[in-house]
Design a protein around this motif. Sequence first.
Motif, PDB file in Angstrom:
ATOM      1  N   ARG A  23       0.821  -1.207   0.000  1.00  0.00           N
ATOM      2  CA  ARG A  23       0.000   0.000   0.000  1.00  0.00           C
ATOM      3  C   ARG A  23       0.856   1.259   0.000  1.00  0.00           C
ATOM      4  NH1 ARG A  23      -5.381   0.925   0.839  1.00  0.00           N
ATOM      5  NH2 ARG A  23      -5.905   3.043   1.446  1.00  0.00           N
ATOM      6  N   GLY A  24       1.985   1.182   0.679  1.00  0.00           N
ATOM      7  CA  GLY A  24       2.911   2.319   0.676  1.00  0.00           C
ATOM      8  C   GLY A  24       3.390   2.648  -0.727  1.00  0.00           C
ATOM      9  N   LEU A  25       3.669   1.597  -1.507  1.00  0.00           N
ATOM     10  CA  LEU A  25       4.095   1.809  -2.891  1.00  0.00           C
ATOM     11  C   LEU A  25       2.990   2.467  -3.705  1.00  0.00           C
ATOM     12  CD1 LEU A  25       5.953  -1.579  -3.541  1.00  0.00           C
ATOM     13  CD2 LEU A  25       6.974   0.662  -3.122  1.00  0.00           C
ATOM     14  N   LEU A  26       1.724   2.056  -3.463  1.00  0.00           N
ATOM     15  CA  LEU A  26       0.593   2.675  -4.157  1.00  0.00           C
ATOM     16  C   LEU A  26       0.460   4.150  -3.799  1.00  0.00           C
ATOM     17  CD1 LEU A  26      -2.319   0.057  -4.015  1.00  0.00           C
ATOM     18  CD2 LEU A  26      -1.160   0.906  -6.043  1.00  0.00           C
ATOM     19  N   LEU A  27       0.845   4.494  -2.582  1.00  0.00           N
ATOM     20  CA  LEU A  27       0.779   5.884  -2.134  1.00  0.00           C
ATOM     21  C   LEU A  27       1.994   6.695  -2.599  1.00  0.00           C
ATOM     22  CD1 LEU A  27      -0.494   5.310   1.522  1.00  0.00           C
ATOM     23  CD2 LEU A  27      -1.794   6.281  -0.390  1.00  0.00           C
ATOM     24  N   GLY A  28       2.907   6.028  -3.307  1.00  0.00           N
ATOM     25  CA  GLY A  28       4.082   6.728  -3.823  1.00  0.00           C
ATOM     26  C   GLY A  28       5.221   6.840  -2.832  1.00  0.00           C
ATOM     27  N   LEU A  29       5.195   6.006  -1.789  1.00  0.00           N
ATOM     28  CA  LEU A  29       6.232   6.044  -0.754  1.00  0.00           C
ATOM     29  C   LEU A  29       7.256   4.946  -1.011  1.00  0.00           C
ATOM     30  CD1 LEU A  29       3.778   6.525   2.236  1.00  0.00           C
ATOM     31  CD2 LEU A  29       5.109   8.306   1.075  1.00  0.00           C
ATOM     32  N   SER A  30       8.490   5.176  -0.627  1.00  0.00           N
ATOM     33  CA  SER A  30       9.561   4.227  -0.928  1.00  0.00           C
ATOM     34  C   SER A  30       9.529   3.044   0.035  1.00  0.00           C
ATOM     35  CB  SER A  30      10.920   4.927  -0.825  1.00  0.00           C
ATOM     36  OG  SER A  30      11.215   5.215   0.539  1.00  0.00           O
ATOM     37  N   PRO A  31      10.038   1.881  -0.406  1.00  0.00           N
ATOM     38  CA  PRO A  31      10.117   0.707   0.484  1.00  0.00           C
ATOM     39  C   PRO A  31      10.914   1.003   1.749  1.00  0.00           C
ATOM     40  CG  PRO A  31      10.493   0.055  -1.797  1.00  0.00           C
ATOM     41  CD  PRO A  31      10.476   1.559  -1.775  1.00  0.00           C
ATOM     42  N   THR A  32      12.006   1.770   1.612  1.00  0.00           N
ATOM     43  CA  THR A  32      12.834   2.108   2.778  1.00  0.00           C
ATOM     44  C   THR A  32      12.033   2.909   3.798  1.00  0.00           C
ATOM     45  OG1 THR A  32      14.827   2.157   1.408  1.00  0.00           O
ATOM     46  CG2 THR A  32      14.932   3.282   3.541  1.00  0.00           C
TER      47      THR A  32
END
Length: 253
Positions: free
Chosen positions: A118-127
Amino acid sequence: MKQPIIRLQSVNLHYASVAYKERSLKTLLSRAFHRGAPRFTVQDVHALKNITLEIKGGERVGLLGHNGAGKSTFLKTVAGLYPVSSGHVQVEGEIRSLFDLSMGFEPDATGRENILYRGLLLGLSPTFMRSKVAEIIDFAGLGEFIDYPIKTYSAGMQVRLAFAISTAVGGDILLLDEVIGAGDANFMTKARQRIASLIERAEILVLASHDFNALKSLCVRGVVFHHGEIVFDGSINEALIEYKKVNEMKDVL
């Protein structure tokens, strides 16, 4: 750094009728047995009609309108979820949106894995998401269930996790659609406190709601939608009056 801004110029948005057509076996069989019956044609829906609007940094804007008036469609258009049919949409600034909280979950993956997805969908990095995992788990209050597949969660558990992920970081532009029902009283208290913090940090707030008290307390400007059009844009108190007038006219008709 550019000041955050939302600018729509002569925007129209249509939902294609094909999205409303049923494709189930039941529907096909029903048609086969009713060949002589008159057919009902589903028309494209003109969801936003010639919308021209500008919202600048520092503004707190409330969206009013009956269900289906265009408020949620407007928010999702600003968020970039819906492509417009014509016109121009310009958004400067980092957007954080709180609607469709169930979107982006993989049912067979665990809650912990879904934090990253979900973080990736929100445009946030894996780190970044890995650095927030412990905080998100604690806020959602899921305990050992964080390592269970999402498909085993109740609806309330899914919403709590989604809310915790979506609010892990703020943005310049905050888009809110109605009040979020996210679990028991204790969690709702935490949720309201976090939303208040996000609102305070955001440069622009756009809130769609039927809660007049929330609109009056949080917003200065009000925009009234009716059948996909903007029929009023002014102070929030005047917008509430205009919204009531529009609804009274709708009831008479």
